[in-house]
Design a protein around this motif. Structure first.
Motif, short mmCIF file in Angstrom:
data_model
loop_
_atom_site.label_atom_id
_atom_site.label_comp_id
_atom_site.label_asym_id
_atom_site.label_seq_id
_atom_site.Cartn_x
_atom_site.Cartn_y
_atom_site.Cartn_z
N GLY A 1 0.80 -1.22 0.00
CA GLY A 1 0.00 0.00 0.00
C GLY A 1 0.84 1.27 0.00
O GLY A 1 0.32 2.35 -0.27
N PRO B 1 6.46 -8.62 -0.86
CA PRO B 1 6.37 -7.97 -2.18
C PRO B 1 7.10 -6.63 -2.25
O PRO B 1 7.48 -6.20 -3.34
N MET C 1 12.60 -8.21 6.38
CA MET C 1 11.31 -8.72 5.94
C MET C 1 10.67 -9.46 7.11
O MET C 1 11.33 -10.22 7.81
N ILE C 2 9.38 -9.22 7.30
CA ILE C 2 8.70 -9.82 8.43
C ILE C 2 7.75 -10.92 7.95
O ILE C 2 6.98 -10.70 7.02
N GLY C 3 7.83 -12.08 8.57
CA GLY C 3 6.91 -13.15 8.21
C GLY C 3 7.54 -14.51 8.23
O GLY C 3 8.69 -14.67 8.66
N THR C 4 6.81 -15.49 7.72
CA THR C 4 7.29 -16.88 7.78
C THR C 4 8.67 -17.05 7.16
O THR C 4 9.47 -17.80 7.67
N SER C 5 8.94 -16.36 6.05
CA SER C 5 10.26 -16.54 5.46
C SER C 5 11.22 -15.44 5.89
O SER C 5 12.33 -15.36 5.40
N GLY C 6 10.79 -14.61 6.81
CA GLY C 6 11.66 -13.55 7.30
C GLY C 6 11.76 -13.56 8.81
O GLY C 6 11.91 -14.61 9.42
N VAL D 1 -0.50 -2.76 4.62
CA VAL D 1 -0.24 -4.19 4.73
C VAL D 1 -1.59 -4.90 4.70
O VAL D 1 -2.51 -4.51 5.41
N SER D 2 -1.72 -5.94 3.86
CA SER D 2 -3.04 -6.56 3.70
C SER D 2 -3.37 -7.57 4.79
O SER D 2 -4.52 -7.83 5.07
N HIS E 1 2.65 -13.14 6.39
CA HIS E 1 3.16 -11.97 7.11
C HIS E 1 2.73 -12.00 8.57
O HIS E 1 3.53 -11.77 9.48
N ILE F 1 -2.79 1.04 8.97
CA ILE F 1 -3.39 2.01 8.07
C ILE F 1 -3.61 1.32 6.74
O ILE F 1 -2.67 0.78 6.16
N SER G 1 -6.33 1.55 3.11
CA SER G 1 -7.44 2.25 2.47
C SER G 1 -8.67 1.35 2.29
O SER G 1 -9.75 1.83 2.01
N GLU H 1 -1.45 -19.70 -4.00
CA GLU H 1 -1.35 -18.72 -2.91
C GLU H 1 -2.58 -17.81 -2.87
O GLU H 1 -3.03 -17.40 -1.81
C1 LIG Z 1 6.28 -19.36 0.45
C2 LIG Z 1 5.88 -17.94 0.69
C3 LIG Z 1 6.47 -17.28 1.74
C4 LIG Z 1 6.13 -15.95 1.99
N1 LIG Z 1 6.72 -15.33 3.04
C5 LIG Z 1 6.38 -14.07 3.33
C6 LIG Z 1 6.95 -13.41 4.46
O1 LIG Z 1 7.78 -13.95 5.19
N2 LIG Z 1 6.56 -12.15 4.72
C7 LIG Z 1 5.63 -11.49 3.95
O2 LIG Z 1 5.31 -10.34 4.26
N3 LIG Z 1 5.09 -12.09 2.89
C8 LIG Z 1 5.44 -13.36 2.55
N4 LIG Z 1 4.88 -13.96 1.46
C9 LIG Z 1 3.97 -13.16 0.61
C10 LIG Z 1 2.57 -13.08 1.22
O3 LIG Z 1 1.84 -14.23 0.86
C11 LIG Z 1 1.81 -11.84 0.77
O4 LIG Z 1 1.84 -11.78 -0.63
C12 LIG Z 1 2.36 -10.55 1.33
O5 LIG Z 1 2.54 -10.62 2.73
C13 LIG Z 1 1.46 -9.40 1.03
O6 LIG Z 1 2.15 -8.19 1.26
P1 LIG Z 1 1.40 -6.81 1.37
O7 LIG Z 1 0.42 -6.87 2.46
O8 LIG Z 1 2.45 -5.78 1.46
O9 LIG Z 1 0.76 -6.61 -0.07
P2 LIG Z 1 -0.72 -6.79 -0.61
O10 LIG Z 1 -1.28 -8.08 -0.21
O11 LIG Z 1 -0.65 -6.43 -2.04
O12 LIG Z 1 -1.54 -5.69 0.17
C14 LIG Z 1 -1.41 -4.32 0.00
C15 LIG Z 1 -2.43 -3.65 0.92
O13 LIG Z 1 -2.29 -2.25 0.82
C16 LIG Z 1 -3.55 -1.64 0.78
N5 LIG Z 1 -3.40 -0.39 0.05
C17 LIG Z 1 -3.23 -0.19 -1.27
N6 LIG Z 1 -3.05 1.11 -1.53
C18 LIG Z 1 -3.09 1.75 -0.36
C19 LIG Z 1 -2.97 3.11 0.04
N7 LIG Z 1 -2.74 4.08 -0.86
N8 LIG Z 1 -3.06 3.42 1.35
C20 LIG Z 1 -3.29 2.45 2.27
N9 LIG Z 1 -3.42 1.16 1.95
C21 LIG Z 1 -3.33 0.81 0.66
C22 LIG Z 1 -4.44 -2.63 0.08
O14 LIG Z 1 -5.80 -2.42 0.49
C23 LIG Z 1 -3.88 -3.95 0.58
O15 LIG Z 1 -4.55 -4.35 1.76
C24 LIG Z 1 5.19 -15.27 1.18
C25 LIG Z 1 4.60 -15.96 0.13
C26 LIG Z 1 4.93 -17.27 -0.14
C27 LIG Z 1 4.28 -17.97 -1.26
#
Ligand SMILES: Cc1cc2nc3c(=O)[nH]c(=O)nc-3n(C[C@H](O)[C@H](O)[C@H](O)COP(=O)(O)OP(=O)(O)OC[C@H]3O[C@@H](n4cnc5c(N)ncnc54)[C@H](O)[C@@H]3O)c2cc1C
Lengths: 337, 266
Positions: free
Chosen positions: A225, A251, A264-269, A282-283, A288, A301, A303, B14
């Protein structure tokens, strides 16, 4: 039903540059906790491998273990998966413990399955808890499907059982030192004659002034986000002003704004439990959540008012996180500071 | 000419993780509507194999253990440019833990031929134990390295690899044959070409059952060959009562700062 025997639990004590890894104390604490369930009749030992490690052995004797087994050999000067697996296997065959606890660090994550395969035994990976059930069986609680679920793993028929635990998953406990620690040196014959097929070439220097994120009280976490580099820069500026740490979801790494994945925070971090976690966009994906769910206060925070992360949050802000970042910067010395 | 094997696993998509439901009565997953995909890390291993083949020539063999439906994922991998694919599928392989799985894969690889490199993704998206690459190396008697983020072939007998180790990197040279677990950061995965997709359609996916492998020790496979016993799934019910912070952006910012300031590190 009679309780299965649990006479010896050993912790694999990792160390680097003369210092015991903090995971060691975390694992000893868990071993102590388990031993209570077995009327305290459990020997808690540590195995340590290396070369010229008398200082490490001394430090280890203060951790509350009853026994220390160590192999001191020039071939163990630095970590080599083949030599270390050989020495650990040798030690384990000699000690014959029922349970081995290994930190799921880079080193431990290689050693545990390797030694598990050599001993033809089971390894429970990335335990979030290890308990003894009413029958005295060791039960490992591990994440399944990226942490969406948890599941139990038991190793009923083969010994030793091996469990790995990510650093910081168990909280370090103060275990009083045993004033009567027994120290046993294992002379390795196997190492003398074995020549590894893996040769060390070089090691990058670790950025020394980088404070581990696990130790921070406040973590600002960037999710997708934050959208762009501009907001990433703002988040880091804010963190610098407030002296808090910056973490991120996986990501975010693909955005190309960080050049490593140390925070990086989460299962692989990393697993973190700060006093305050502030998530920016963060979704709340299970991967995570696994790494931050034990934070004392979670504020997010996002949206999207239906974001999953809000189910795990103490406070939610439904807004554009860029706008909130701007407002926070304004209040801490101005947008351009 | 390199002979490269790439281990492939089919995992639940996923994208479906957040819709996967759990039957509280049966204590099992409701798998309906859950599509299977190639484990994301495995694609990075395949990408490395393709790059090596382009540079040095060679042959890429895919191997997977799983139900017959995995032919779909193997065919997809073929479309990227792999040469051959083997699926080890037999109901007695079911219930295998990582030790048993790596045993079956090692027997399959031995049966198929001699490989210089055996590549795998560093972790699977579902179980994510990261055990199979090391354990496969042990069964094969090969050296093995996890979390490889760069790899070069020095000569026919030696690979130079960079391994990510916690917060730093270590470079090793490794005697071949060897098993390497490839981390996501190593490369960007290409898209299959139209030609690749078309030619993959005609390729045969060879199926290996337990009977195909004469010296397979049945006591080492499936549930009985697995020292770890997996119990019931537990829903991890993380939930907190959530309070909305409302107001103007300034008011919200000030409220957040009010929470941060008292607890920041000194
Ligand atoms: C084997 C494996 C291991 C993994 N290990 C990890 C791990 O250790 N750690 C990890 O984090 N992930 C890991 N992942 C990835 C994980 O599955 C998710 O894809 C990831 O955590 C999602 O990151 P995110 O919340 O930043 O992004 P997204 O899921 O894309 O979410 C983005 C969020 O931002 C919000 N948003 C968008 N625009 C705005 C804005 N302008 N203002 C406010 N909010 C906004 C959206 O509503 C959404 O909720 C792994 C995946 C796999 C397959």
């Amino acid at each position: 039903m009679e309780k299965p025997d649990l006479d010896k639990i050993i912790v694999y004590a990792e160390h680097k540059k003369g210092h015991l890894d903090p995971s060691c104390a975390e694992l000893v604490g868990k071993a102590k906790e388990l031993s209570v369930k077995y009327d305290d009749n459990v020997v808690i030992g540590a195995v340590v491998l290396g070369y010229e490690i008398s200082e490490v052995v001394k430090d280890l004797s203060q951790t509350g273990v009853d026994y220390i087994w160590y192999t001191d050999h020039p071939k163990l000067t630095r970590y080599n998966s083949e030599y270390y697996a050989l020495a650990l296997e040798e030690a384990v065959r000699f000690i014959a413990p029922e349970l081995i606890l290994i930190a799921a660090t880079s080193q431990g994550s290689e050693l545990a399955p390797t030694v598990g395969a050599r001993l033809k035994t089971g390894v429970a990976a990335h335990c979030v808890d290890i308990v003894a059930d009413d029958n005295g069986q060791i039960v490992n609680i591990v994440p399944a499907l990226g942490g969406k679920f948890l599941t139990e793993i038991k190793i009923p028929d083969v010994r030793p059982m091996i469990s790995t635990v990510k650093p910081s998953v168990f909280v370090k406990k103060d275990v009083p030192a045993n004033s009567n620690v027994q120290t046993v040196r294992i002379e390795s014959k196997a190492l003398d004659s074995y020549e590894s097929r893996i040769w060390f070439v070089a090691e990058s220097v670790k950025e020394e002034n980088e404070k581990p994120i696990e130790e921070a009280n406040v973590i600002l976490c960037a999710g997708m986000g934050i959208v762009d580099e501009e907001n990433w820069r703002k988040l880091n500026e804010l963190a610098a002003r407030l002296k808090c740490a910056v973490g991120y979801t996986r990501p975010v790494i693909d955005l190309g704004v960080v050049n490593n994945d140390h925070n990086m925070i989460g299962t692989s971090g990393k697993t973190i439990r700060p006093q305050l976690y502030v998530g920016f966009g963060v979704s709340g994906a299970s991967h995570h959540i696994c790494g931050m769910k034990d934070s004392q206060i979670i504020l997010c925070i996002n949206s999207d008012e239906n974001a999953d992360i809000f189910r795990l949050s103490d406070y939610k802000v439904i807004a554009d996180c860029g706008a909130i970042l701007d407002a926070m910067l304004e209040l801490t010395g101005g947008l351009n500071g | 000419m390199l002979n490269i094997a790439v281990c492939i696993k089919a995992v639940p998509d996923e994208e479906c993780y957040n819709i996967i439901k759990f039957d509280p009565v049966m204590k099992t997953l409701i798998r309906e509507g859950i599509s299977m995909v190639i484990n994301p890390s495995d694609l990075h291993a395949l990408e490395l194999a393709l790059c090596l083949k382009e540079k040095l020539g060679g042959e890429i063999t895919l191997i997977s253990m799983g139900p017959m439906t995995v032919t779909t994922q193997l065919r997809e991998c073929l479309s990227y440019g792999a040469d051959e694919a083997y699926l080890m599928s037999d109901c007695i392989f079911g219930g295998s833990d990582t030790l048993a799985t790596s045993y079956v894969l090692s027997k399959g690889l031995r049966h198929i031929g001699n490989f210089d490199l055996v590549l795998a993704g560093n972790e699977s998206a579902d179980g994510a134990t990261s055990h199979v690459p090391s354990q496969l190396g042990e069964w094969l008697g090969y050296p093995h390295v996890m979390e490889v983020c760069a790899l070069n072939i020095v000569d026919e007998k030696i690979a130079a690899v960079r391994k990510k180790a916690d917060n730093y990197f270590v470079d090793y040279t490794v005697k071949l044959p060897a098993v390497f677990a490839v981390s996501r950061g190593m490369n960007k995965v290409r898209y299959p070409s139209i030609r690749g997709i078309l030619s993959s359609k005609g390729k045969e996916i060879k199926v290996l059952t337990a009977e195909s492998i004469p010296d397979l020790d049945i006591s080492m496979i499936g549930l009985q060959g697995s020292p770890t016993k997996t119990g019931q799934l537990i829903t991890s019910s993380f939930h907190r009562d959530c309070m909305l912070l409302d107001g103007s952006n300034e008011e919200i910012a000030s409220a957040i700062l009010g929470m941060i300031r008292p607890v920041i590190d000194d």
